[in-house]
Write an enzyme that holds these catalytic residues in place. Structure first.
Site, PDB file in Angstrom:
ATOM      1  N   ASN A 106      41.120  40.926  33.847  1.00 27.01           N
ATOM      2  CA  ASN A 106      42.381  41.432  34.407  1.00 27.01           C
ATOM      3  C   ASN A 106      43.160  40.324  35.111  1.00 27.01           C
ATOM      4  OD1 ASN A 106      41.983  43.984  33.462  1.00 27.01           O
ATOM      5  ND2 ASN A 106      41.441  44.891  35.432  1.00 27.01           N
ATOM      6  N   GLU A 142      35.343  42.553  33.399  1.00 26.17           N
ATOM      7  CA  GLU A 142      36.557  43.376  33.510  1.00 26.17           C
ATOM      8  C   GLU A 142      37.505  42.827  34.574  1.00 26.17           C
ATOM      9  OE1 GLU A 142      37.318  45.518  31.413  1.00 26.17           O
ATOM     10  OE2 GLU A 142      35.454  46.157  30.502  1.00 26.17           O
ATOM     11  N   ARG A 180      44.645  46.166  24.633  1.00 23.46           N
ATOM     12  CA  ARG A 180      43.888  46.610  25.791  1.00 23.46           C
ATOM     13  C   ARG A 180      43.660  48.119  25.697  1.00 23.46           C
ATOM     14  NH1 ARG A 180      41.302  42.974  26.963  1.00 23.46           N
ATOM     15  NH2 ARG A 180      40.610  44.248  28.678  1.00 23.46           N
TER      16      ARG A 180
HETATM   17  N1  ADP Z   1      44.732  41.486  38.504  1.00 26.67           N
HETATM   18  C1  ADP Z   1      45.740  42.254  38.074  1.00 26.67           C
HETATM   19  N2  ADP Z   1      47.044  41.845  38.215  1.00 26.67           N
HETATM   20  C2  ADP Z   1      48.073  42.606  37.779  1.00 26.67           C
HETATM   21  N3  ADP Z   1      47.913  43.807  37.165  1.00 26.67           N
HETATM   22  C3  ADP Z   1      46.650  44.275  36.993  1.00 26.67           C
HETATM   23  C4  ADP Z   1      45.508  43.525  37.429  1.00 26.67           C
HETATM   24  N4  ADP Z   1      44.400  44.252  37.121  1.00 26.67           N
HETATM   25  C5  ADP Z   1      44.818  45.377  36.538  1.00 26.67           C
HETATM   26  N5  ADP Z   1      46.167  45.415  36.440  1.00 26.67           N
HETATM   27  C6  ADP Z   1      46.987  46.524  35.892  1.00 26.67           C
HETATM   28  O1  ADP Z   1      46.173  47.680  35.787  1.00 26.67           O
HETATM   29  C7  ADP Z   1      46.143  48.144  34.429  1.00 26.67           C
HETATM   30  C8  ADP Z   1      44.799  48.793  34.108  1.00 26.67           C
HETATM   31  O2  ADP Z   1      43.751  47.828  34.115  1.00 26.67           O
HETATM   32  P1  ADP Z   1      42.403  48.118  33.301  1.00 26.67           P
HETATM   33  O3  ADP Z   1      41.877  49.450  33.704  1.00 26.67           O
HETATM   34  O4  ADP Z   1      41.509  46.962  33.458  1.00 26.67           O
HETATM   35  O5  ADP Z   1      42.884  48.260  31.783  1.00 26.67           O
HETATM   36  P2  ADP Z   1      43.414  47.143  30.747  1.00 26.67           P
HETATM   37  O6  ADP Z   1      42.980  45.782  31.219  1.00 26.67           O
HETATM   38  O7  ADP Z   1      42.789  47.510  29.462  1.00 26.67           O
HETATM   39  O8  ADP Z   1      44.914  47.277  30.720  1.00 26.67           O
HETATM   40  C9  ADP Z   1      46.506  46.923  33.601  1.00 26.67           C
HETATM   41  O9  ADP Z   1      47.050  47.269  32.349  1.00 26.67           O
HETATM   42  C10 ADP Z   1      47.529  46.227  34.503  1.00 26.67           C
HETATM   43  O10 ADP Z   1      48.794  46.834  34.398  1.00 26.67           O
HETATM   44 MG    MG Z   2      41.221  45.353  32.091  1.00 31.75          MG
END
Ligand code: ADP
Ligand code: MG
Lengths: 149, 101
Positions: A54, A50, A108
């Protein structure tokens, strides 16, 4: 209080999707020396997947950048994993951590942080817009009775 | 990621094999939607017995299937979920949204 580090690994890779599988498998191999149960090992692998996904998908949406992955085995059989990128950052961390929140569109689910939280004991997210994101996860591996060597 | 499909009488069965991570799910979503559009199922069975790893990308696939099939007046059932994928579904509370057997 910071526990004493007994062992660690540190690696850096390009934010290519092909490295997702590599990163979670490498981390699971490293964690195996803590003698985890299969469930514990799978939880760790999933949480790493995960965080690394990301960094690859959200941090560098239209470019390639560096992702760093560190794991430390700390006193008390605690595994600490750090995933760091220098990508676009998260404007509102609290909102991003909400279940079902995603900026990633229909491919996502917005459940990544929820799964990291549920599979690890502690999840810390630090981020600055335009500077990058650091995710730190901790998980204690239950000590099992081992036969005398 | 591999998908095997079988369709009879507006029942569609899709069997997934491989890793349902970001890359695997992206590919699988595309194939799944083509299969749904061709079969227009009333009942979609997602057989996860061959899934060797799944993260939240697999949840996106399930929610996508649910939305698509609901629009056709149908329902989705997920079956033969291996332990690792099951823990992911449970952590996300997917059992409240989609039937898992
Ligand atoms: N490393 C990262 N850099 C930039 N934005 C991030 C990062 N990790 C998470 N995000 C933001 O947080 C949101 C939620 O992340 P997550 O719970 O993993 O769901 P998903 O990956 O399915 O969108 C992402 O859609 C993104 O907008
Ligand atoms: Mg994610």
């Amino acid at each position: 209080m910071k526990n004493k580090t007994l062992n660690y690994i540190s690696m850096e890779f390009l934010s290519r999707s092909a490295n997702e599988g590599f990163a979670r498998t490498a981390l699971a191999c490293f964690a195996a020396q803590m003698d985890p149960t299969l469930n514990e090992l799978e939880d760790i692998k999933t949480a790493v997947s995960e965080a690394v996904t990301n960094a690859i998908v959200h941090a560098y949406p239209n470019s390639l950048g560096k992702v760093s992955l560190k794991a430390s085995i700390c006193e008390g059989n605690v595994l600490e994993i750090t995933v760091k990128d220098r990508g676009r950052g998260i404007p509102d961390i609290e909102k991003a951590r909400q279940p079902m929140f995603t900026t990633g569109g229909e491919e996502r689910s917005g459940m990544g942080f929820t799964i990291m939280e549920s599979f690890m004991d502690k999840l810390t997210v630090r981020s600055a817009v335009g500077r990058g994101t650091t995710v730190v996860m901790r998980r204690k591996i239950a000590s099992r009775l081992k036969p005398q060597q | 990621m591999e998908i095997e499909g079988k369709s009879t009488d507006r029942n569609l069965m899709l069997k997934f094999s491989g890793e349902l991570d970001h890359v695997g799910a992206r590919e699988a979503i595309r194939e799944m939607e083509q299969a749904i559009d061709a079969a227009l199922p009333r009942r979609l069975l997602l057989d996860f017995s061959g899934v060797t790893f799944m993260d939240s990308s697999g949840i996106a696939l399930i929610l996508r299937a649910q939305k698509r099939v609901r629009n056709l007046g149908g329902s989705v059932l997920i079956c033969h979920v291996p332990q690792q994928a099951r823990r992911v579904l449970d952590a996300a509370g997917i059992g409240r949204l989609v039937e898992i057997r």
